[in-house]
Design an enzyme around this catalytic site. Structure first.
Site, PDB file in Angstrom:
ATOM      1  N   CYS A  66      -3.823 -31.517  19.350  1.00  0.00           N
ATOM      2  CA  CYS A  66      -4.475 -32.667  19.990  1.00  0.00           C
ATOM      3  C   CYS A  66      -5.581 -32.125  20.883  1.00  0.00           C
ATOM      4  O   CYS A  66      -5.358 -31.166  21.627  1.00  0.00           O
ATOM      5  CB  CYS A  66      -3.449 -33.436  20.824  1.00  0.00           C
ATOM      6  SG  CYS A  66      -4.155 -34.859  21.677  1.00  0.00           S
ATOM      7  N   HIS A 117      -0.902 -40.571  14.871  1.00  0.00           N
ATOM      8  CA  HIS A 117      -1.189 -39.778  16.077  1.00  0.00           C
ATOM      9  C   HIS A 117      -2.205 -40.507  16.963  1.00  0.00           C
ATOM     10  O   HIS A 117      -2.004 -40.643  18.175  1.00  0.00           O
ATOM     11  CB  HIS A 117      -1.718 -38.399  15.653  1.00  0.00           C
ATOM     12  CG  HIS A 117      -2.157 -37.511  16.779  1.00  0.00           C
ATOM     13  ND1 HIS A 117      -1.576 -36.295  17.037  1.00  0.00           N
ATOM     14  CD2 HIS A 117      -3.140 -37.659  17.721  1.00  0.00           C
ATOM     15  CE1 HIS A 117      -2.172 -35.745  18.094  1.00  0.00           C
ATOM     16  NE2 HIS A 117      -3.133 -36.556  18.520  1.00  0.00           N
ATOM     17  N   GLU A 118      -3.300 -40.973  16.342  1.00  0.00           N
ATOM     18  CA  GLU A 118      -4.372 -41.596  17.142  1.00  0.00           C
ATOM     19  C   GLU A 118      -3.930 -42.953  17.685  1.00  0.00           C
ATOM     20  O   GLU A 118      -4.264 -43.315  18.810  1.00  0.00           O
ATOM     21  CB  GLU A 118      -5.657 -41.737  16.319  1.00  0.00           C
ATOM     22  CG  GLU A 118      -6.235 -40.426  15.790  1.00  0.00           C
ATOM     23  CD  GLU A 118      -6.452 -39.353  16.840  1.00  0.00           C
ATOM     24  OE1 GLU A 118      -6.634 -39.689  18.025  1.00  0.00           O
ATOM     25  OE2 GLU A 118      -6.410 -38.156  16.481  1.00  0.00           O
TER      26      GLU A 118
END
Ligand code: NI
Length: 173
Positions: free
Chosen positions: A102, A144-145
């Protein structure tokens, strides 16, 4: 073009649930979206969510490298992708574990379980509704986003914190 500063884990903005974009306001976003794409590319990331540049709004961008696209991705994911107010509508029970990084947690990787496939909808950069099925890496990046928009960072999704470490140490050992 403007590359913005990416804020890092510990900043409370990354732990905050972001606000949806009202349909009347989609037209105000192009500058922010371009900055997000520029920032993602400058950092050599595959995705970036608005909170990572300090904005608690439900906007994310991503760009899947050709080597990680499925056949269906190759037809639908041309150029950088923009999702406004994205929602996961359905997901597979099946999960898979892969290493993630990330941009807000630099130099570190962790092994994260994610649903193998999802169906999602969103508004695109032109204000049109879109709805897609995603598998594998595409599904992982969107999960994830989208988590960033809900104030969640990937370590919170991990089930085994022993699979978590600095990239250079992981590669050496
Ligand atoms: Ni991230």
């Amino acid at each position: 073009m403007a590359v913005r500063e990416i804020i890092r884990m510990g900043n409370p903005i990354l732990a905050t649930i972001s606000h949806p974009i009202k349909s009347d306001d989609v037209g105000t976003l192009p500058g922010i979206i371009q900055d997000m794409i520029d920032t993602m590319r400058a950092a050599k990331g595959v995705g970036l969510a608005a909170p990572q540049i300090g904005l608690n709004i439900r906007v994310l961008v991503f760009e899947i490298p050709a080597s990680r696209q499925t056949d269906s991705d190759r037809e639908t994911l041309i150029g950088p992708q923009v999702l406004i107010n994205p929602r996961i509508i359905q997901f597979s029970e099946e999960v898979e574990f892969e290493w993630e990084g990330c941009l807000s947690i630099p130099d570190i990787r962790g092994e994260v379980p994610r649903h193998s496939s999802i169906e999602y909808d969103a508004i695109d950069a032109e204000g049109n509704n879109l709805r897609r099925n995603a598998f594998g890496f595409h599904a992982r990046v969107v999960q994830h986003e989208l988590d960033h928009l809900d104030g969640i960072l990937y370590p919170e999704r991990m089930s085994n914190l022993r699979q978590f470490g600095f990239v250079d140490e992981l590669e050496e050992n």
